[in-house]
Scaffold this motif. Sequence first.
Motif, PDB file in Angstrom:
ATOM      1  N   LEU A  85      -2.528 -33.542  61.125  1.00  0.00           N
ATOM      2  CA  LEU A  85      -3.130 -32.477  61.091  1.00  0.00           C
ATOM      3  C   LEU A  85      -3.625 -31.994  59.363  1.00  0.00           C
ATOM      4  N   CYS A  86      -2.433 -32.820  58.895  1.00  0.00           N
ATOM      5  CA  CYS A  86      -2.522 -32.421  57.212  1.00  0.00           C
ATOM      6  C   CYS A  86      -3.753 -33.119  56.543  1.00  0.00           C
ATOM      7  N   TYR A  87      -4.306 -32.509  55.334  1.00  0.00           N
ATOM      8  CA  TYR A  87      -5.425 -33.127  54.895  1.00  0.00           C
ATOM      9  C   TYR A  87      -5.017 -33.107  53.204  1.00  0.00           C
ATOM     10  N   GLN A  88      -5.879 -34.010  52.681  1.00  0.00           N
ATOM     11  CA  GLN A  88      -5.435 -34.115  51.151  1.00  0.00           C
ATOM     12  C   GLN A  88      -6.910 -33.806  50.374  1.00  0.00           C
ATOM     13  N   VAL A  89      -6.483 -33.123  49.321  1.00  0.00           N
ATOM     14  CA  VAL A  89      -7.429 -32.710  48.327  1.00  0.00           C
ATOM     15  C   VAL A  89      -7.178 -33.300  47.010  1.00  0.00           C
ATOM     16  N   PRO A  90      -7.996 -34.048  46.421  1.00  0.00           N
ATOM     17  CA  PRO A  90      -7.532 -34.493  45.091  1.00  0.00           C
ATOM     18  C   PRO A  90      -7.920 -33.309  44.230  1.00  0.00           C
ATOM     19  N   LEU A  91      -6.967 -33.158  43.080  1.00  0.00           N
ATOM     20  CA  LEU A  91      -7.023 -32.232  42.024  1.00  0.00           C
ATOM     21  C   LEU A  91      -7.120 -32.849  40.534  1.00  0.00           C
ATOM     22  N   HIS A  92      -7.921 -32.135  39.880  1.00  0.00           N
ATOM     23  CA  HIS A  92      -7.822 -32.654  38.325  1.00  0.00           C
ATOM     24  C   HIS A  92      -7.899 -31.568  37.454  1.00  0.00           C
ATOM     25  N   ALA A  93      -8.004 -31.850  36.340  1.00  0.00           N
ATOM     26  CA  ALA A  93      -7.820 -30.916  35.264  1.00  0.00           C
ATOM     27  C   ALA A  93      -8.719 -30.065  35.520  1.00  0.00           C
ATOM     28  N   GLY A  94      -8.481 -28.612  35.328  1.00  0.00           N
ATOM     29  CA  GLY A  94      -9.213 -27.438  35.488  1.00  0.00           C
ATOM     30  C   GLY A  94      -9.396 -26.955  36.884  1.00  0.00           C
ATOM     31  N   MET A  95      -8.557 -27.691  37.766  1.00  0.00           N
ATOM     32  CA  MET A  95      -8.741 -27.214  39.067  1.00  0.00           C
ATOM     33  C   MET A  95      -7.620 -26.336  39.632  1.00  0.00           C
ATOM     34  N   LEU A  96      -8.108 -25.284  40.202  1.00  0.00           N
ATOM     35  CA  LEU A  96      -7.123 -24.118  40.870  1.00  0.00           C
ATOM     36  C   LEU A  96      -7.116 -24.369  42.312  1.00  0.00           C
ATOM     37  N   ALA A  97      -5.951 -24.333  42.785  1.00  0.00           N
ATOM     38  CA  ALA A  97      -5.403 -24.120  44.316  1.00  0.00           C
ATOM     39  C   ALA A  97      -4.818 -22.866  44.560  1.00  0.00           C
ATOM     40  N   ILE A  98      -5.485 -21.899  45.088  1.00  0.00           N
ATOM     41  CA  ILE A  98      -4.845 -20.444  45.570  1.00  0.00           C
ATOM     42  C   ILE A  98      -4.226 -20.642  47.041  1.00  0.00           C
ATOM     43  N   LEU A  99      -2.978 -20.652  47.180  1.00  0.00           N
ATOM     44  CA  LEU A  99      -2.395 -21.108  48.477  1.00  0.00           C
ATOM     45  C   LEU A  99      -1.821 -19.767  49.002  1.00  0.00           C
ATOM     46  N   PHE A 100      -2.257 -19.347  50.143  1.00  0.00           N
ATOM     47  CA  PHE A 100      -1.831 -18.192  51.118  1.00  0.00           C
ATOM     48  C   PHE A 100      -0.598 -18.657  51.836  1.00  0.00           C
ATOM     49  N   PRO A 101      -0.250 -17.255  52.313  1.00  0.00           N
ATOM     50  CA  PRO A 101       1.121 -17.723  53.290  1.00  0.00           C
ATOM     51  C   PRO A 101       0.922 -18.429  54.564  1.00  0.00           C
ATOM     52  N   ASN A 102      -0.033 -18.790  55.118  1.00  0.00           N
ATOM     53  CA  ASN A 102      -0.235 -19.592  56.005  1.00  0.00           C
ATOM     54  C   ASN A 102      -0.443 -20.980  55.623  1.00  0.00           C
ATOM     55  N   ASP A 103      -0.835 -21.333  54.039  1.00  0.00           N
ATOM     56  CA  ASP A 103      -1.119 -22.741  53.795  1.00  0.00           C
ATOM     57  C   ASP A 103       0.265 -23.441  53.463  1.00  0.00           C
ATOM     58  N   ALA A 104       0.506 -24.322  54.380  1.00  0.00           N
ATOM     59  CA  ALA A 104       1.604 -25.268  54.009  1.00  0.00           C
ATOM     60  C   ALA A 104       1.263 -26.192  52.973  1.00  0.00           C
ATOM     61  N   HIS A 105       1.999 -26.523  52.023  1.00  0.00           N
ATOM     62  CA  HIS A 105       1.504 -27.314  50.824  1.00  0.00           C
ATOM     63  C   HIS A 105       2.550 -28.012  50.324  1.00  0.00           C
ATOM     64  N   THR A 106       2.176 -29.174  49.527  1.00  0.00           N
ATOM     65  CA  THR A 106       2.796 -30.156  48.539  1.00  0.00           C
ATOM     66  C   THR A 106       2.001 -30.896  47.863  1.00  0.00           C
ATOM     67  N   THR A 107       2.444 -31.525  47.083  1.00  0.00           N
ATOM     68  CA  THR A 107       1.441 -32.461  46.002  1.00  0.00           C
ATOM     69  C   THR A 107       2.201 -33.654  45.883  1.00  0.00           C
ATOM     70  N   GLU A 108       1.393 -34.655  45.480  1.00  0.00           N
ATOM     71  CA  GLU A 108       1.916 -36.098  44.828  1.00  0.00           C
ATOM     72  C   GLU A 108       1.028 -36.391  43.901  1.00  0.00           C
ATOM     73  N   ALA A 109       1.688 -37.537  43.149  1.00  0.00           N
ATOM     74  CA  ALA A 109       0.692 -38.097  41.950  1.00  0.00           C
ATOM     75  C   ALA A 109      -0.495 -38.756  42.305  1.00  0.00           C
ATOM     76  N   LYS A 110      -1.650 -38.641  41.803  1.00  0.00           N
ATOM     77  CA  LYS A 110      -3.021 -39.386  42.102  1.00  0.00           C
ATOM     78  C   LYS A 110      -2.868 -40.675  41.426  1.00  0.00           C
ATOM     79  N   LYS A 111      -2.258 -40.864  40.315  1.00  0.00           N
ATOM     80  CA  LYS A 111      -1.923 -42.305  39.840  1.00  0.00           C
ATOM     81  C   LYS A 111      -0.570 -42.160  38.914  1.00  0.00           C
ATOM     82  N   PRO A 112       0.128 -42.869  38.666  1.00  0.00           N
ATOM     83  CA  PRO A 112       1.145 -42.982  37.668  1.00  0.00           C
ATOM     84  C   PRO A 112       1.185 -42.116  36.342  1.00  0.00           C
ATOM     85  N   GLY A 113       2.140 -41.530  36.031  1.00  0.00           N
ATOM     86  CA  GLY A 113       2.000 -40.638  34.744  1.00  0.00           C
ATOM     87  C   GLY A 113       2.394 -39.195  35.137  1.00  0.00           C
TER      88      GLY A 113
END
Length: 164
Positions: free
Chosen positions: A118-146
């Motif tokens: 049920l987890c989904y993925q959202v690509p983020l790039h420079a200038g993008m903001l994610a506002i994550l509220f108390p019910n939003d379970a979240h983590t990140t990973e690299a889009k590409k090396p670097g």
Amino acid sequence: MAVIGKLDSLASLFSKTQELENLYTYLKQICDPKHPSCQALLQRQASSMVKELGSGMCAIEIVYSPELGTLETHKECVDFSLVVMGGEILHLADKTDLSVLTPYNPEKDQETYTHNSLCYQVPLHAGMLAILFPNDAHTTEAKKPGLIYKVVVKVPASLIKFKL
């Protein structure tokens, strides 16, 4: 549920209070390549630095190469996660759809969860903001090396005045 978009497109969300207007000013400065705050961030090697912004808000300026982490939520704060340079993939789910991995720790203001379908993925790039509220379970990973250059601002939930 999370609010995700370009910082400039979300500007109207910050006009509710003086504290949020101050937060928007900080986020705009950290994204401006001509501003000293942005220049300092972009010159760093892999590291993190904590900066107090006032009104209980705390910015964590991060330079890192993320690997897929553990999903987490917070009760006392809302995360404002802004990519300054690079790209990452945000993994996101409503915490009610997940199994708790580590129960809530009030000292860390954190509860962790296991990934599932049920987890989904959202690509983020420079200038993008994610506002994550108390019910939003979240983590990140690299889009590409670097390295990824970003800032995560911990904002007390009591300062948020979002209404539809």
